[in-house]
Scaffold this active site. Structure first.
Site, PDB file in Angstrom:
ATOM      1  N   SER B 119      -5.595  -5.620   9.339  1.00 53.48           N
ATOM      2  CA  SER B 119      -5.067  -4.923   8.170  1.00 53.48           C
ATOM      3  C   SER B 119      -3.627  -5.320   7.889  1.00 53.48           C
ATOM      4  CB  SER B 119      -5.159  -3.412   8.384  1.00 53.48           C
ATOM      5  OG  SER B 119      -4.529  -3.057   9.580  1.00 53.48           O
ATOM      6  N   HIS B 140     -11.083  -6.313   5.248  1.00 55.51           N
ATOM      7  CA  HIS B 140     -10.423  -5.123   5.788  1.00 55.51           C
ATOM      8  C   HIS B 140     -11.156  -3.873   5.322  1.00 55.51           C
ATOM      9  CE1 HIS B 140      -7.057  -2.004   5.548  1.00 55.51           C
ATOM     10  NE2 HIS B 140      -7.553  -1.992   6.760  1.00 55.51           N
ATOM     11  N   GLU B 152     -11.131  -4.733   1.493  1.00 54.10           N
ATOM     12  CA  GLU B 152     -10.205  -5.729   0.944  1.00 54.10           C
ATOM     13  C   GLU B 152     -10.644  -7.095   1.472  1.00 54.10           C
ATOM     14  OE1 GLU B 152      -5.900  -3.841   0.365  1.00 54.10           O
ATOM     15  OE2 GLU B 152      -6.554  -3.675   2.429  1.00 54.10           O
TER      16      GLU B 152
END
Lengths: 221, 290
Positions: B119, B140, B152
């Site tokens: 992350s 992510h 993501e």
């Protein structure tokens, strides 16, 4: 029981509310010995004009200022039953149900408990904090909103993608850009300017977009 | 590429949530962790989560049984050799990730796509130590992964477009909602979240408000489902420190620097929900939601 001293233009209670409706209209001695709540833009000044009183708790509506403006910062017998409060609202949006109840370390626990009960009995949610610029919500939310505005300028993502990512990823009901568009960038400028002045931390310096919006708001174009 | 088998490395909060998402979508899911106890705990948490889903009538018992039958825990990395996709969810440490992917590169066939759930670290930098940076993508997931739909998706500088497209479709097939993000520190979410959480921790550190009051204020004022303290405890204070170190190391943003309270809490073992004590107290470490 509590009485209200109202100087109009309250940001916390701009329209009728149970908390206002439930207040006593009586000025009998027993009622005066209950709580005393100062609301409106002159709340702090009204409190200082009133002088000492026998109320079990006194609550002063705050805007962006600290409670210490009216009570001083150091322990004081005279002000030990006095708390500050603000019902949180973002700019032009309706007030939320949150009451930030402000106390000093030396404020009496009994006064805090009585004030809390008065607000909670009217369906409001009370969070207690020490006397600090921005209290809880503005302290935490404004740097995040500033960062979102800056990232938009840096083209990390479009406004829609930024909002979508934060809503889907964190379960937020509304993204930061949409929130500011709805509630007012100019007000964000006002709040962050005050916090930046009080705290001197860069994260509170108004983002460029808020600055521009404020200038437009003032007609400087 | 036809993806059938997915490997998940790490059986902590994030890894077990991702594994549940994969198993729920019908993929044969191999969860690798060298610690058998951690594997058992992750499986038990997944079982309880599904049990709750059944009791709340979000799922029937047959479906729950099928999902669990897709889940296999292994303690030896060689058991990941047949995976089509491997998702890494280990500590945010570049050297640990390089070592892991380097080992995986030596045992996996050429077609296997490598995915990192990082992350904060750069996808390009992790990919650089994997031996197959053209088949490397960032995915992510958000906490709790078994509930949150956003992923993501970030390509590295050398990721081939076809491989990115394959992972994008895989993400959709998982029932997730992919958003393409640039390979920048913290992507979108953690760029905002890590400093915001640090601000909340510093508020506790300064004695401005109690953790419970902070959560109550933010949830009531902003309509958020979780307050910062609750979310921090779910993430884990140890993970928060790693996130801080990675983000601060990449940006030198003062708000991203790890607050000293986090370090003290880690030293005291107050790691968050997983141990029953963090910024708030808990009576169980069940998975969030159903």
């Amino acid at each position: 029981m509590y009485r209200i001293v109202n100087s109009d233009n309250s940001r916390s209670f701009p329209s009728p509310h149970d908390f206002i409706a439930s207040a006593s209209r009586s000025e009998s001695e027993s009622e005066v010995r209950g709580g005393l709540v100062f609301t409106g833009i002159q709340a702090g000044r009204d409190y200082l004009r009133q002088g000492s009183n026998p109320a079990t708790f006194v609550a002063i509506e705050l805007e962006l200022e600290c409670l210490g403006v009216y009570t001083g910062l150091d322990h004081s017998e005279e002000h030990q039953h006095t708390v500050g409060f603000a019902r949180f609202r973002m700019g032009s949006a309706e007030p939320s149900q949150l009451i930030e109840l402000v106390r000093h370390a030396w404020t009496s626990d009994q006064a805090v408990a009585l004030a809390r009960t008065a607000f909670e009995n009217s369906g409001l949610v009370v969070a207690i904090c020490e006397d600090f610029p921005g209290r809880i919500v503005n302290t935490l939310i404004r740097p995040y909103l500033n960062a979102a505005l800056s990232r938009l300028d840096e083209k990390l993502a479009t406004a829609e993608d930024l909002d979508k990512t934060l809503c889907l990823g964190l379960g937020y009901p509304e993204g930061p850009i949409e929130l500011l568009a709805r509630t007012g960038l100019a007000e964000h400028y006002d709040v962050t300017s005050a916090l930046y002045f009080a705290l001197g931390q860069e994260s509170y310096a108004p983002a460029r977009r808020a600055h521009v919006s404020k200038q437009r708001h003032k007609g400087i174009i | 590429m036809n993806i059938k088998t997915v490997g998940v490395v790490g059986s902590g909060t994030m890894g077990s949530g991702i594994a549940l998402v994969c198993a729920r979508a019908g993929y044969e899911t191999i969860v690798f962790d060298r610690n058998q106890l951690a594997l058992d705990r992750a499986f038990e948490q997944a079982r309880k989560f599904l049990e709750k889903s059944v009791s709340r009538k979000k799922l029937n018992q047959n479906s729950a049984d099928e999902i669990l039958s897709c889940w296999k825990g292994v303690t030896e990395i060689k058991n990941l050799a047949e995976c089509d996709v491997i998702i890494e969810a280990v500590f945010e440490d570049l050297s640990v990730k390089h070592e892991l992917f380097s080992e995986l590169n030596s045992i996996c066939p050429d077609h296997t796509l490598f995915v990192s759930n990082t992350s904060t670290l750069s996808i390009t930098e992790i990919a650089g130590g994997s031996g197959r940076d053209d088949r490397f993508i960032g995915m992510h997931f958000c906490l709790p992964a078994q509930l949150m739909k956003l992923v993501e998706v970030s390509p590295g500088l050398n990721t081939l477009p076809d491989n990115l497209a394959c992972i994008w479709q895989f993400c959709v097939d998982l029932g997730q909602n992919p958003v393409k993000t640039k390979d920048t520190p913290g992507f979108v979410l953690n760029y905002f979240l890590v400093p915001y959480h640090n601000d909340a921790i510093r508020m506790v550190e300064k004695g401005i408000a109690e953790p419970g009051d902070i959560d109550k204020a933010i949830k009531t004022a902003m309509g958020y489902k979780m307050g910062p303290m609750e979310l921090l405890d779910l993430v884990g204070l140890d993970t928060q420190k790693l996130l801080c170190d990675a983000l601060y190391g990449a940006t030198y943003e003062p708000r991203a620097a790890c607050p000293s309270l986090v370090k003290r809490m880690i030293a005291a073992g107050h790691l968050g929900k997983k141990v029953g004590k963090g910024l708030l107290n808990y009576d169980n470490n069940n998975m969030f939601g159903a």
